[in-house]
Enzyme design. Sequence first.
Site, PDB file in Angstrom:
ATOM      1  N   TYR A  79       0.834  -1.206   0.000  1.00 55.56           N
ATOM      2  CA  TYR A  79       0.000   0.000   0.000  1.00 55.56           C
ATOM      3  C   TYR A  79       0.870   1.258   0.000  1.00 55.56           C
ATOM      4  O   TYR A  79       0.665   2.169  -0.819  1.00 55.56           O
ATOM      5  CB  TYR A  79      -0.936  -0.007   1.206  1.00 55.56           C
ATOM      6  N   ALA A  96       2.703   1.543  -3.366  1.00 55.61           N
ATOM      7  CA  ALA A  96       1.782   1.839  -4.471  1.00 55.61           C
ATOM      8  C   ALA A  96       1.314   3.290  -4.409  1.00 55.61           C
ATOM      9  O   ALA A  96       1.218   3.965  -5.447  1.00 55.61           O
ATOM     10  CB  ALA A  96       0.589   0.892  -4.435  1.00 55.61           C
ATOM     11  N   CYS A  97       1.045   3.778  -3.215  1.00 54.44           N
ATOM     12  CA  CYS A  97       0.631   5.177  -3.085  1.00 54.44           C
ATOM     13  C   CYS A  97       1.755   6.120  -3.488  1.00 54.44           C
ATOM     14  O   CYS A  97       1.519   7.097  -4.200  1.00 54.44           O
ATOM     15  CB  CYS A  97       0.161   5.467  -1.667  1.00 54.44           C
ATOM     16  N   ALA A  98       2.972   5.828  -3.055  1.00 57.42           N
ATOM     17  CA  ALA A  98       4.115   6.665  -3.448  1.00 57.42           C
ATOM     18  C   ALA A  98       4.242   6.697  -4.973  1.00 57.42           C
ATOM     19  O   ALA A  98       4.437   7.760  -5.568  1.00 57.42           O
ATOM     20  CB  ALA A  98       5.403   6.157  -2.806  1.00 57.42           C
TER      21      ALA A  98
END
Length: 126
Positions: free
Chosen positions: A86, A89-91
């Site tokens: 998570y 993936a957000c970065a």
Amino acid sequence: IHGITRQQGGATNAWINKYIFPGGYIPGLVEIVSRIEESNLQIADIEMLRRHYQRTLEIWDKNFNDHRSEVEGMMGERFARMWDMYLQACAASFESGNIDVIQYLLTKGPSGKNLPMTRQYMLNDK
């Protein structure tokens, strides 16, 4: 006001919705600006903080992984793998421009009446 948004329009993510933030929704910039307008507020400034938040997530992921064995001991390996994915993936989503963090400076009445003309006051020139 500051929050995560998308410039391309609102969106959900099935994996994040299932495992991280059930019911989560990332609003589009147009949605937010429409609500600001409907509330009779004026936008004095909008600042995109996408690159800052990308860096923040990268630091969070490093700190998380520095303590991963402790987290796995408390929450299990499955949780640790999902949380690591998570954060990464957000970065990546912030880096690619898929999502953004936008800070809005809003006023009630004439926009920016008592605000500085530029953001120069924020710079440390000393």
